[in-house]
Write a protein that holds these residues in place. Structure first.
Motif, short mmCIF file in Angstrom:
data_model
loop_
_atom_site.label_atom_id
_atom_site.label_comp_id
_atom_site.label_asym_id
_atom_site.label_seq_id
_atom_site.Cartn_x
_atom_site.Cartn_y
_atom_site.Cartn_z
N LEU A 40 0.83 -1.21 0.00
CA LEU A 40 0.00 0.00 0.00
C LEU A 40 0.86 1.26 0.00
N GLU A 41 1.95 1.22 0.77
CA GLU A 41 2.90 2.34 0.80
C GLU A 41 4.00 2.05 -0.21
N TRP A 42 4.56 3.10 -0.81
CA TRP A 42 5.64 2.91 -1.78
C TRP A 42 6.64 4.03 -1.62
N ASN A 43 7.86 3.67 -1.23
CA ASN A 43 8.95 4.62 -1.13
C ASN A 43 10.22 3.86 -1.51
N ASP A 44 11.37 4.50 -1.43
CA ASP A 44 12.62 3.85 -1.85
C ASP A 44 12.88 2.55 -1.10
N GLU A 45 12.66 2.54 0.20
CA GLU A 45 12.93 1.34 0.99
C GLU A 45 11.97 0.21 0.63
N VAL A 46 10.67 0.53 0.52
CA VAL A 46 9.68 -0.48 0.15
C VAL A 46 9.97 -1.02 -1.25
N ALA A 47 10.32 -0.14 -2.18
CA ALA A 47 10.64 -0.57 -3.54
C ALA A 47 11.85 -1.49 -3.56
N SER A 48 12.86 -1.17 -2.77
CA SER A 48 14.07 -1.98 -2.70
C SER A 48 13.76 -3.35 -2.08
N ASP A 49 12.98 -3.37 -1.01
CA ASP A 49 12.57 -4.64 -0.39
C ASP A 49 11.77 -5.48 -1.39
N PHE A 50 10.84 -4.84 -2.07
CA PHE A 50 9.98 -5.51 -3.04
C PHE A 50 10.83 -6.16 -4.13
N GLN A 51 11.79 -5.42 -4.63
CA GLN A 51 12.68 -5.90 -5.69
C GLN A 51 13.50 -7.10 -5.21
N THR A 52 14.00 -7.05 -3.99
CA THR A 52 14.79 -8.15 -3.43
C THR A 52 13.93 -9.39 -3.24
N GLU A 53 12.73 -9.22 -2.72
CA GLU A 53 11.84 -10.35 -2.48
C GLU A 53 11.35 -10.98 -3.78
N HIS A 54 11.32 -10.19 -4.85
CA HIS A 54 10.87 -10.66 -6.16
C HIS A 54 12.05 -10.76 -7.12
#
Length: 173
Positions: free
Chosen positions: A70-84
């Motif tokens: 739901l939230e999107w910022n640099d940290e969330v995007a980086s986590d998302f990329q690592t998890e995927h």
């Protein structure tokens, strides 16, 4: 093939831009390489008035999309990329690995600081934990098989074992 997508974010992965979206009629997050897209339009749905005219439709709310933060910022995007990893989509889970102690650079190259040290197994191996989509981990573990072993979950170990058996029969002389 024509897709009707609700766009949410664009992410740069391995030098390629990906659209993070949801594609009709599904409610899960999907990834599409932008450089491979064509005939993009804002007209997305056939009008119910004449069953011919394409009309725009509002995108689905983020809260309805499975796997989309739901939230999107640099940290969330980086986590998302690592998890995927490798832009595999699916539900990330915690994965335990046996890692060659001399290969933390390899782990860091793909997961950054997003891993947890569990313990020293012996002189050569450590146990670590990462959060990743299982199919992505299967590909990574096969790629790094000399330095990594998946310890859990068991269904991922089984999937890797079955893939190894298929490869062995393919390469058998």
């Amino acid at each position: 093939i024509v897709y009707i997508a609700s766009p949410y974010h664009v992410i740069l992965y391995n030098g390629k831009y990906y659209l993070i979206c949801c594609v009709e009629p599904y409610d899960n997050v999907s990834f599409y390489r932008i450089d491979l897209m064509s005939n993009i339009t804002d007209q997305t749905k056939v009008s119910s008035l004449d069953n011919q005219t394409l009309i725009s439709e509002r995108r689905k709310p983020k809260r309805q999309i499975i796997g989309l933060p739901l939230e999107w910022n640099d940290e969330v995007a980086s986590d998302f990329q690592t998890e995927h990893l490798y832009m595999y989509y699916g539900e990330p889970c915690m994965i335990r690995l046996k890692l060659d102690k001399n290969r933390y650079t390899l782990l860091h190259d793909y997961f950054g600081n997003r891993y947890k040290f569990i313990n020293h197994i012996d002189e050569q191996w450590d146990e670590v934990e990462v959060k990743c989509v299982p199919k992505a981990m299967e590909a990574w573990a096969m790629q790094c098989a000399d330095y990594v072993e998946v310890l859990s979950p068991d269904d991922l170990r089984k999937s890797i074992f079955e893939k190894c058996m298929r490869l062995m029969s393919r390469y058998k002389s």
